[in-house]
Enzyme design. Structure first.
Site, PDB file in Angstrom:
ATOM      1  N   ARG A   1     -22.889-126.399 -10.968  1.00  0.00           N
ATOM      2  CA  ARG A   1     -22.647-126.259 -12.599  1.00  0.00           C
ATOM      3  C   ARG A   1     -21.634-127.318 -12.600  1.00  0.00           C
ATOM      4  O   ARG A   1     -21.534-128.387 -13.211  1.00  0.00           O
ATOM      5  CB  ARG A   1     -21.956-125.046 -13.259  1.00  0.00           C
TER       6      ARG A   1
ATOM      7  N   HIS B   1     -22.674-131.122 -14.134  1.00  0.00           N
ATOM      8  CA  HIS B   1     -21.505-132.060 -15.346  1.00  0.00           C
ATOM      9  C   HIS B   1     -20.500-133.171 -15.048  1.00  0.00           C
ATOM     10  O   HIS B   1     -20.736-133.839 -16.293  1.00  0.00           O
ATOM     11  CB  HIS B   1     -20.295-130.761 -15.977  1.00  0.00           C
TER      12      HIS B   1
ATOM     13  N   ASN C   1     -17.904-128.172 -21.092  1.00  0.00           N
ATOM     14  CA  ASN C   1     -16.954-127.556 -20.061  1.00  0.00           C
ATOM     15  C   ASN C   1     -15.643-126.518 -20.396  1.00  0.00           C
ATOM     16  O   ASN C   1     -15.420-126.030 -19.164  1.00  0.00           O
ATOM     17  CB  ASN C   1     -16.602-128.920 -19.924  1.00  0.00           C
TER      18      ASN C   1
ATOM     19  N   HIS D   1     -30.192-122.053 -13.282  1.00  0.00           N
ATOM     20  CA  HIS D   1     -29.799-121.288 -13.878  1.00  0.00           C
ATOM     21  C   HIS D   1     -30.153-119.813 -13.411  1.00  0.00           C
ATOM     22  O   HIS D   1     -30.275-118.403 -13.907  1.00  0.00           O
ATOM     23  CB  HIS D   1     -30.396-120.954 -15.683  1.00  0.00           C
TER      24      HIS D   1
END
Length: 319
Positions: free
Chosen positions: A62, A66, A94, A193
């Site tokens: 992740r 990001h 975040n 995910h």
């Protein structure tokens, strides 16, 4: 004349194939002469990290996404706030959700000891994300290296360019297409995910209000995530095998057990349904497409040389 929804999606399906270009400055062998120990150092540290906490792999994957999606793969997400500037860590997408910074710190310390002032934090993050997937039974791929580190954060980009838990399919396709990533990339990358968990506050609205959800699944989640403020510490896994990188995420989407609205948006009457169904039935196909999409993700606006730098501490720019 109004454009039809399906035609709009078809345009976006094709968009990424015409906007993404290979980045010839990056190479898997970039550090072959200057830091040949690099891959072994990163993999060894990631083995330790995952052995101590199997959920950290999801965190690092992740973290990489990001970073790349907000201004490019330049390790800007790793920068702490200073008196002069606000970093990306407190952006809405975040705040309270990113983790793994201490693992990157440890890897950087070991890399600096072996190869001083040579390897960027951006490249370390890219390798850590790849090894997180591989060590959790997912695919491996050749990470293209040679990035520099940003000397400033992209707080605005982190606030407005990252997909949210309530994003619809058209929004997801539009946001990914803007980065040169097509529908196949978007669906495959959403499969990240398959690892990790989400906070109750992000899926509460779906389990209490959506109709495109398995009733038994929503009922089980409602028992620990009630309407109202609820318990901020309650989490649920994205799929039934949260510690293993596999295609269970897509099996759950087909069963209408997607945890977030943005998860289930991928399946249930759209042009990307066939992709979800393919991945739900063929784990190898998902792995291949995910690896290819991660290479494309890693090519998003990397820095080369100046005005970037090789940070000595991933949390702050060099003095």
């Amino acid at each position: 004349m109004a454009i039809s929804f399906n035609f709009f999606l078809l345009l976006l399906l094709l968009a990424g194939s015409t906007t993404a270009f290979p980045n010839f400055f990056l190479s898997p062998s970039f550090y072959s002469n200057t830091c040949p120990q690099l891959h072994g150092i990163v993999r060894s540290a990631m083995k330790e990290a995952i052995r101590n906490d199997t959920t950290i792999g999801a965190g690092l994957l992740r973290l990489f996404f990001h970073d790349c999606f907000a201004g490019g793969c330049d390790a800007s997400v790793l920068l702490d706030d200073t008196r002069a500037s606000v970093g990306e860590k407190t952006a809405p997408a975040n705040k309270n959700s990113l983790r793994g910074f201490e693992v990157i710190d440890l890897i950087k310390k070991r890399v600096e000891a072996a190869c001083p002032q040579t390897v960027s934090c951006a490249d370390i993050l890219a390798l850590a994300a790849r090894d997180s997937v591989g060590l959790l039974h997912g695919p491996r791929w050749n990470v293209r290296l040679g990035r520099s580190d940003a000397t400033a954060a992209e707080q605005n980009a982190a606030s407005f360019s990252l997909p949210g838990p309530g994003s619809s399919l058209p929004i997801l396709l539009t946001m990914f297409a803007a980065k040169g990533l097509d529908a196949r990339d978007m669906v495959a990358l959403s499969g990240a995910h398959t690892l990790g968990r989400s906070h109750c506050s992000l899926y509460r609205e779906r389990i209490h209000g959506d109709s495109n959800i398995d009733p038994a699944f929503s009922a089980a989640l409602r028992s620990t995530c009630p309407l109202g403020s609820g318990n901020a510490t309650v989490t649920a896994p994205f799929d039934r095998t949260p510690g293993r990188f596999d295609n269970m995420y897509f099996k759950d989407l087909v069963a209408f057990r997607g945890l977030l609205k943005s998860d289930q948006a991928l399946y249930g009457g759209s042009l990307v349904d066939p992709l979800v169904e393919i991945y739900s039935e063929d784990n190898a196909a998902f792995g291949r497409d995910f690896a290819a999409a991660m290479v494309k993700l890693g090519d998003l606006s990397p820095l080369f040389g100046l005005p970037g730098e090789i940070r000595l501490n991933c949390r702050k720019v060099n003095a």
